[in-house]
Scaffold this motif. Structure first.
Motif, short mmCIF file in Angstrom:
data_model
loop_
_atom_site.label_atom_id
_atom_site.label_comp_id
_atom_site.label_asym_id
_atom_site.label_seq_id
_atom_site.Cartn_x
_atom_site.Cartn_y
_atom_site.Cartn_z
N VAL A 101 0.84 -1.20 0.00
CA VAL A 101 0.00 0.00 0.00
C VAL A 101 0.88 1.25 0.00
O VAL A 101 0.66 2.20 -0.78
CB VAL A 101 -0.92 0.01 1.24
CG1 VAL A 101 -1.73 1.31 1.30
CG2 VAL A 101 -1.87 -1.19 1.22
N HIS A 102 1.88 1.26 0.85
CA HIS A 102 2.73 2.44 1.02
C HIS A 102 3.69 2.62 -0.16
O HIS A 102 3.99 3.74 -0.56
CB HIS A 102 3.47 2.35 2.34
CG HIS A 102 2.53 2.14 3.50
ND1 HIS A 102 1.65 3.10 3.92
CD2 HIS A 102 2.30 1.05 4.28
CE1 HIS A 102 0.93 2.63 4.92
NE2 HIS A 102 1.31 1.39 5.16
N GLU A 103 4.13 1.51 -0.73
CA GLU A 103 4.95 1.58 -1.95
C GLU A 103 4.16 2.23 -3.07
O GLU A 103 4.67 3.10 -3.79
CB GLU A 103 5.39 0.16 -2.35
CG GLU A 103 6.45 -0.45 -1.44
CD GLU A 103 6.64 -1.94 -1.65
OE1 GLU A 103 7.53 -2.51 -1.00
OE2 GLU A 103 5.88 -2.55 -2.46
N ALA A 104 2.91 1.82 -3.22
CA ALA A 104 2.06 2.37 -4.28
C ALA A 104 1.76 3.85 -4.05
O ALA A 104 1.77 4.65 -4.99
CB ALA A 104 0.75 1.58 -4.37
N GLY B 182 3.12 9.50 -5.70
CA GLY B 182 3.48 10.85 -5.29
C GLY B 182 2.41 11.56 -4.49
O GLY B 182 2.31 12.80 -4.52
N VAL B 183 1.61 10.80 -3.73
CA VAL B 183 0.56 11.45 -2.94
C VAL B 183 1.18 12.30 -1.83
O VAL B 183 2.29 12.03 -1.37
CB VAL B 183 -0.42 10.42 -2.32
CG1 VAL B 183 -1.13 9.64 -3.41
CG2 VAL B 183 0.30 9.48 -1.37
N GLU C 76 11.20 12.68 2.35
CA GLU C 76 12.22 11.65 2.57
C GLU C 76 11.63 10.29 2.95
O GLU C 76 12.37 9.34 3.26
CB GLU C 76 13.21 12.10 3.66
CG GLU C 76 12.61 12.27 5.05
CD GLU C 76 11.98 13.63 5.29
OE1 GLU C 76 11.74 13.95 6.47
OE2 GLU C 76 11.71 14.37 4.33
N ASP C 77 10.32 10.15 2.87
CA ASP C 77 9.68 8.89 3.30
C ASP C 77 10.10 7.69 2.45
O ASP C 77 10.21 7.79 1.22
CB ASP C 77 8.16 9.02 3.24
CG ASP C 77 7.58 9.68 4.47
OD1 ASP C 77 8.29 9.80 5.48
OD2 ASP C 77 6.40 10.09 4.42
N THR C 78 10.31 6.57 3.13
CA THR C 78 10.40 5.26 2.48
C THR C 78 9.10 4.54 2.82
O THR C 78 8.36 4.99 3.71
CB THR C 78 11.58 4.44 3.05
OG1 THR C 78 11.31 4.20 4.46
CG2 THR C 78 12.90 5.18 2.90
#
Length: 207
Positions: free
Chosen positions: A127-130, A135-136, A166-168
């Motif tokens: 979910v977070h990768e998508a 670019g949300v 900077e989020d992964t």
């Protein structure tokens, strides 16, 4: 007193938020009747043991067919006589017989703002990768009732979380858990436990 069964596949951080909420009164009028996992090695089962909560593993690997697993899963849930089922990171497709039997009595926490990044294949880090790939600027979590679809049931609560440059996926996942999931899941249970939620025309109304 609302009797809940929590179903979980992994570490059980959302389960811990529920346990803590019941203990500190954030979740009122509620008792955790049991914890069910499909994964014998899920740390969630250990969390339940530590807190004196009945727990059991029902793994599809131990059944000859999906049908027999589904029957046993429903039987195990029924044995706890729950008023509400809480899916807290349960990575198993809920059998139609169960969604029908527990219509408007089963909720799920999903790590996005539904209808974005939800449905088949969207779970965990995916979910977070998508979300980052798209670019949300805002992510978040949703508590919704469970119906026969995947993440398609009536939405109960949502909370937004800022996405930082900077989020992964791992960092965003942690922030969504801490700032959204661990807050709105206990809140949703408390609302239901105190009779403040009803479902009308596939939408929730908070009284």
């Amino acid at each position: 007193m609302l009797r809940i069964v929590v179903m979980v596949s992994g570490g059980g951080t959302n389960l811990q938020a529920i346990i803590d909420g019941v203990k500190d009164g954030t979740i009122s009028n509620t008792e955790i009747a049991g914890v069910i996992s499909n994964n014998r090695n899920a740390y969630a089962l250990e969390r339940a043991r530590i807190n004196g909560i009945a727990n059991i593993c029902v793994s599809p690997k131990e059944y000859v067919s999906r049908e027999s697993f589904n029957e046993e899963l429903l039987k195990t849930v029924d044995a706890f006589s729950p008023d509400l089922i809480v899916l807290a990171g349960f990575l198993v497709v809920i059998p139609p017989k169960m969604t029908a039997k527990y219509a408007n009595r089963m909720i799920n926490i999903h790590p996005s703002l539904i209808p974005s990044f939800c449905g088949t294949g969207f779970y965990g880090l995916k979910v977070h990768e998508a979300a980052l790939a798209r670019g949300v600027k805002v992510a978040g979590a949703t508590v919704h009732f469970v119906d026969e679809g995947t993440d398609t049931g009536p939405i109960l609560l949502q909370k937004a979380v800022e996405v930082l440059p900077e989020d992964t996926p791992e960092i965003l996942q942690r922030r969504v858990m801490e700032q959204a999931e661990w807050k709105i899941l206990p809140q949703a249970i408390d609302l239901i436990a105190n009779g403040k939620v009803k479902v009308e025309d596939k939408k929730t109304v908070i009284i």
